[in-house]
Write a protein that holds these residues in place. Sequence first.
Motif, PDB file in Angstrom:
ATOM      1  N   ILE A  16      69.750   3.757  29.538  1.00 16.73           N
ATOM      2  CA  ILE A  16      69.499   2.437  30.120  1.00 16.73           C
ATOM      3  C   ILE A  16      70.754   1.956  30.828  1.00 16.73           C
ATOM      4  CG2 ILE A  16      67.730   1.835  28.413  1.00 16.73           C
ATOM      5  CD1 ILE A  16      69.794  -0.011  27.081  1.00 16.73           C
ATOM      6  N   LEU A  17      70.582   0.938  31.656  1.00 19.23           N
ATOM      7  CA  LEU A  17      71.738   0.376  32.342  1.00 19.23           C
ATOM      8  C   LEU A  17      72.703  -0.217  31.323  1.00 19.23           C
ATOM      9  CD1 LEU A  17      70.023  -1.426  35.353  1.00 19.23           C
ATOM     10  CD2 LEU A  17      71.270   0.739  35.374  1.00 19.23           C
ATOM     11  N   LEU A  61      71.382   6.503  21.454  1.00 20.96           N
ATOM     12  CA  LEU A  61      71.268   7.441  20.340  1.00 20.96           C
ATOM     13  C   LEU A  61      70.109   6.998  19.463  1.00 20.96           C
ATOM     14  CD1 LEU A  61      75.037   7.730  19.346  1.00 20.96           C
ATOM     15  CD2 LEU A  61      73.741   9.176  20.922  1.00 20.96           C
ATOM     16  N   HIS A  62      69.615   7.923  18.648  1.00 19.62           N
ATOM     17  CA  HIS A  62      68.532   7.618  17.703  1.00 19.62           C
ATOM     18  C   HIS A  62      69.004   8.045  16.322  1.00 19.62           C
ATOM     19  CE1 HIS A  62      64.665   7.743  15.662  1.00 19.62           C
ATOM     20  NE2 HIS A  62      64.182   7.023  16.657  1.00 19.62           N
ATOM     21  N   TRP A 103      61.065  -3.998  23.820  1.00 19.03           N
ATOM     22  CA  TRP A 103      61.377  -2.569  23.928  1.00 19.03           C
ATOM     23  C   TRP A 103      62.886  -2.359  23.871  1.00 19.03           C
ATOM     24  CZ3 TRP A 103      64.354   0.628  26.856  1.00 19.03           C
ATOM     25  CH2 TRP A 103      64.151   2.001  26.693  1.00 19.03           C
ATOM     26  N   TYR A 104      63.628  -3.146  24.633  1.00 20.03           N
ATOM     27  CA  TYR A 104      65.085  -2.991  24.658  1.00 20.03           C
ATOM     28  C   TYR A 104      65.708  -3.322  23.313  1.00 20.03           C
ATOM     29  CZ  TYR A 104      65.371  -2.064  29.640  1.00 20.03           C
ATOM     30  OH  TYR A 104      65.265  -1.487  30.872  1.00 20.03           O
ATOM     31  N   ILE A 105      65.228  -4.364  22.649  1.00 20.24           N
ATOM     32  CA  ILE A 105      65.766  -4.712  21.335  1.00 20.24           C
ATOM     33  C   ILE A 105      65.519  -3.576  20.349  1.00 20.24           C
ATOM     34  CG2 ILE A 105      65.458  -6.259  19.346  1.00 20.24           C
ATOM     35  CD1 ILE A 105      65.051  -8.506  21.494  1.00 20.24           C
ATOM     36  N   THR A 106      64.331  -3.001  20.373  1.00 18.61           N
ATOM     37  CA  THR A 106      64.021  -1.879  19.486  1.00 18.61           C
ATOM     38  C   THR A 106      64.920  -0.690  19.786  1.00 18.61           C
ATOM     39  OG1 THR A 106      61.723  -2.606  19.334  1.00 18.61           O
ATOM     40  CG2 THR A 106      62.185  -0.326  18.692  1.00 18.61           C
ATOM     41  N   ALA A 107      65.043  -0.323  21.052  1.00 19.69           N
ATOM     42  CA  ALA A 107      65.833   0.850  21.438  1.00 19.69           C
ATOM     43  C   ALA A 107      67.316   0.664  21.113  1.00 19.69           C
ATOM     44  CB  ALA A 107      65.640   1.131  22.927  1.00 19.69           C
ATOM     45  N   VAL A 108      67.852  -0.513  21.405  1.00 20.57           N
ATOM     46  CA  VAL A 108      69.277  -0.754  21.142  1.00 20.57           C
ATOM     47  C   VAL A 108      69.528  -0.900  19.643  1.00 20.57           C
ATOM     48  CG1 VAL A 108      71.229  -2.317  21.559  1.00 20.57           C
ATOM     49  CG2 VAL A 108      69.715  -1.666  23.454  1.00 20.57           C
ATOM     50  N   LYS A 109      68.595  -1.489  18.911  1.00 23.07           N
ATOM     51  CA  LYS A 109      68.741  -1.577  17.448  1.00 23.07           C
ATOM     52  C   LYS A 109      68.832  -0.177  16.842  1.00 23.07           C
ATOM     53  CE  LYS A 109      65.333  -1.669  14.736  1.00 23.07           C
ATOM     54  NZ  LYS A 109      65.371  -0.652  13.678  1.00 23.07           N
ATOM     55  N   TYR A 134      72.324  -2.828  28.126  1.00 25.46           N
ATOM     56  CA  TYR A 134      72.738  -2.447  26.772  1.00 25.46           C
ATOM     57  C   TYR A 134      73.714  -3.482  26.206  1.00 25.46           C
ATOM     58  CZ  TYR A 134      74.900   0.152  22.951  1.00 25.46           C
ATOM     59  OH  TYR A 134      75.373   0.528  21.720  1.00 25.46           O
ATOM     60  N   ASP A 135      74.718  -3.827  26.988  1.00 25.16           N
ATOM     61  CA  ASP A 135      75.737  -4.770  26.519  1.00 25.16           C
ATOM     62  C   ASP A 135      75.125  -6.128  26.176  1.00 25.16           C
ATOM     63  OD1 ASP A 135      77.689  -2.815  26.835  1.00 25.16           O
ATOM     64  OD2 ASP A 135      78.388  -3.593  28.766  1.00 25.16           O
ATOM     65  N   ALA A 136      74.208  -6.612  27.010  1.00 23.91           N
ATOM     66  CA  ALA A 136      73.576  -7.921  26.773  1.00 23.91           C
ATOM     67  C   ALA A 136      72.711  -7.892  25.513  1.00 23.91           C
ATOM     68  CB  ALA A 136      72.731  -8.326  27.982  1.00 23.91           C
ATOM     69  N   ILE A 137      71.903  -6.856  25.354  1.00 22.49           N
ATOM     70  CA  ILE A 137      71.025  -6.753  24.183  1.00 22.49           C
ATOM     71  C   ILE A 137      71.848  -6.524  22.919  1.00 22.49           C
ATOM     72  CG2 ILE A 137      69.236  -5.332  23.082  1.00 22.49           C
ATOM     73  CD1 ILE A 137      68.059  -7.143  25.178  1.00 22.49           C
TER      74      ILE A 137
END
Length: 97
Positions: free
Chosen positions: A22-23, A12-13, A66-72, A27-30
């Motif tokens: 994403i997988l 979500l944004h 990238w993943y940290i930004t997206a999940v944040k 997601y769970d790890a990040i």
Amino acid sequence: MRKRDEEQIQLLHPEGKTAAKILKRRYDAIRKAILQEVDASREIAFIDLTERAPKRLSHFDGKTTWYITAVKLDLEARGELERFEQEGRQWVRRPAE
């Protein structure tokens, strides 16, 4: 399980923009790494989060920033984090209950 068969999660944004899928294992790890860093610091500058959170990942096969930004952003949209500005920088923290 083949990679294409792995469970995915729709991010979500906070502004309602279309976000990536994403997988779920990524997601769970990040998510766990982000929340551990936020909980350890109470408040953390985003730039510091992008440096510290990857150290909490034992193995990660992707672009961590990238993943940290997206999940944040996803966590902001879900109400698990809130963003604020301080000293001209972006910070995050858990919302007050």
